[in-house]
Design an enzyme around this catalytic site. Structure first.
Site, PDB file in Angstrom:
ATOM      1  N   LYS A 115       0.819  -1.213   0.000  1.00 17.49           N
ATOM      2  CA  LYS A 115       0.000   0.000   0.000  1.00 17.49           C
ATOM      3  C   LYS A 115       0.847   1.255   0.000  1.00 17.49           C
ATOM      4  O   LYS A 115       0.425   2.279  -0.537  1.00 17.49           O
ATOM      5  CB  LYS A 115      -0.952   0.015   1.201  1.00 17.49           C
ATOM      6  CG  LYS A 115      -2.121  -0.928   1.027  1.00 17.49           C
ATOM      7  CD  LYS A 115      -3.331  -0.478   1.809  1.00 17.49           C
ATOM      8  CE  LYS A 115      -4.510  -1.382   1.560  1.00 17.49           C
ATOM      9  NZ  LYS A 115      -5.623  -1.153   2.494  1.00 17.49           N
ATOM     10  N   LYS A 197      -7.305 -12.017  -9.308  1.00 17.66           N
ATOM     11  CA  LYS A 197      -8.462 -12.004  -8.418  1.00 17.66           C
ATOM     12  C   LYS A 197      -9.503 -10.995  -8.918  1.00 17.66           C
ATOM     13  O   LYS A 197      -9.139  -9.939  -9.435  1.00 17.66           O
ATOM     14  CB  LYS A 197      -7.976 -11.588  -7.027  1.00 17.66           C
ATOM     15  CG  LYS A 197      -8.908 -11.950  -5.916  1.00 17.66           C
ATOM     16  CD  LYS A 197      -8.308 -11.571  -4.570  1.00 17.66           C
ATOM     17  CE  LYS A 197      -9.424 -11.321  -3.570  1.00 17.66           C
ATOM     18  NZ  LYS A 197      -8.970 -10.803  -2.290  1.00 17.66           N
ATOM     19  N   LYS A 200     -12.941  -4.838  -7.628  1.00 20.59           N
ATOM     20  CA  LYS A 200     -13.746  -3.699  -8.084  1.00 20.59           C
ATOM     21  C   LYS A 200     -12.876  -2.544  -8.535  1.00 20.59           C
ATOM     22  O   LYS A 200     -13.363  -1.596  -9.139  1.00 20.59           O
ATOM     23  CB  LYS A 200     -14.729  -3.265  -7.000  1.00 20.59           C
ATOM     24  CG  LYS A 200     -14.091  -2.775  -5.741  1.00 20.59           C
ATOM     25  CD  LYS A 200     -15.129  -2.463  -4.688  1.00 20.59           C
ATOM     26  CE  LYS A 200     -14.540  -2.582  -3.299  1.00 20.59           C
ATOM     27  NZ  LYS A 200     -15.122  -3.609  -2.481  1.00 20.59           N
TER      28      LYS A 200
END
Ligand code: TRP
Length: 334
Positions: A115, A197, A200
């Site tokens: 991240k 995977k 969204k």
């Protein structure tokens, strides 16, 4: 003698409408266990501000996610359904556990490393200490089990380390949580690239089904899913696209791979995809209808939120007080 139900806890971040992958991989599993365990489920809005949020959108995403928990039939009268920021013990416990976590061990968290690359312009301290806040979420409720996906396993591991360290110093304060590994609930892959995977945040909306997609949109996306040229419905290595559709079908119907292979023996992918689409639509329809109902009844939603926060506060402050007493915080004589 009545045996005490084991406690399960999990939280979900309010980051937009979940995909079919989130639903089948996690949320559907929550409703499957809502009867069997004493559950606490929450909306992790404190975790969500480790990345910058637009205030208006954020408020809506939190109430939508909470409405979704209600729509999932997670039994608010029996279980605890709460919004994390409405239960102040979480932030308090988060700080305490920060002080029982080593900088070195926290630095090994792979999600932080990923991240901080993704959000290089905002590598804040909250992003770094996020797993301590998450450990607090879990330990406050003395949870026996935490249903986690692969991406949260390392965070559950550090939670166990922190809890063991704290218990080692002060005696048995926290229950050591175990991961709840489910036998169903698969890792659902992208419809356009089944080696990735389903997500969204994928720029191609055809790659995922959102749980609020209209039936005709769902059908279209599934019918255009990538398969292969063998034209045989069977689960096998190298057939990522078909395997993925089989996993989806299996999750929504409860059928095994063998049963699915038998059902479609001698049939082509067209028939198979239609059946998958119909089954997905049928399983999402009641959820969509219930979500609509709940989210338009603001009074009911807020009533549940308030009661959920009170219940959460009641359970979690017992643990917080116990921990604070052990540490030696000043307590009034009464
Ligand atoms: N970090 C989790 C996620 O991003 C959400 C979360 C917060 C959580 N607290 C938790 C999950 C406690 C399980 C238990 O998915």
């Amino acid at each position: 003698m009545e045996t005490k139900q084991k406690r399960v806890l999990s939280l979900i971040q309010p980051s937009g409408i979940p995909t079919l992958g989130n639903y089948l991989g996690a949320l559907k599993n929550w409703s499957d266990i809502a009867d069997e365990y004493e559950c606490a489920f929450g909306v992790a809005d404190l975790h969500a501000i480790t990345v910058r949020q637009d205030p208006q959108k954020f408020r809506k995403q939190v109430s939508d996610m909470y409405a979704l928990l209600l729509a999932l039939d997670l039994k608010p009268e029996k279980n605890i359904l709460f919004v994390q920021s409405q239960v102040p013990t979480h932030a308090q416990m988060g700080w305490i556990l920060d002080c029982y976590t080593q900088f070195g061990e926290m630095s090994r968290m792979t999600q932080f490393k990923d991240k901080s690359k993704q959000h290089a312009d905002n590598v804040n301290v909250g992003l770094f200490s996020y797993p301590a806040l998450m450990a607090g979420d879990i330990l406050l409720y003395q949870a026996d089990y935490v249903p986690v996906g692969a991406d949260q396993k390392q965070h559950l591991e550090i939670c166990r380390d922190i809890a063991n360290r704290f218990n080692g110093l002060y005696g048995d304060v926290f229950t050591i949580p175990e991961p709840l590994i489910r036998d169903t609930g698969a890792r659902i892959m992208s419809l356009t690239d089944p080696t990735k995977k389903m997500s969204k945040s994928d720029p191609n909306p055809k790659s995922y089904v959102s749980i609020f997609d209209e039936p005709n949109v769902i059908a279209k996306k599934i019918r255009s899913a990538v398969t292969d040229s063998e034209a045989c419905v069977r689960y096998a290595e190298g057939k990522d696209g078909v395997n993925n559709l089989m996993s989806i079908y299996s999750c929504v119907t409860g059928l095994t791979n063998e049963q699915i292979e038998a059902e479609f023996a001698g049939k082509g992918y067209g028939d198979f995809k239609n059946a998958v689409a119909d089954a997905v639509i049928a399983s999402l329809e009641p959820l969509q209808a219930e979500f609509k109902r709940v989210s338009s009844d603001r009074a009911y939603l807020e009533q549940c939120m308030k009661e959920g926060a009170e219940k959460a506060m009641y359970v979690s402050s017992k643990t917080l007080n116990k921990a604070m007493k052990k540490i030696g915080f000043y307590q009034f004589k009464k």
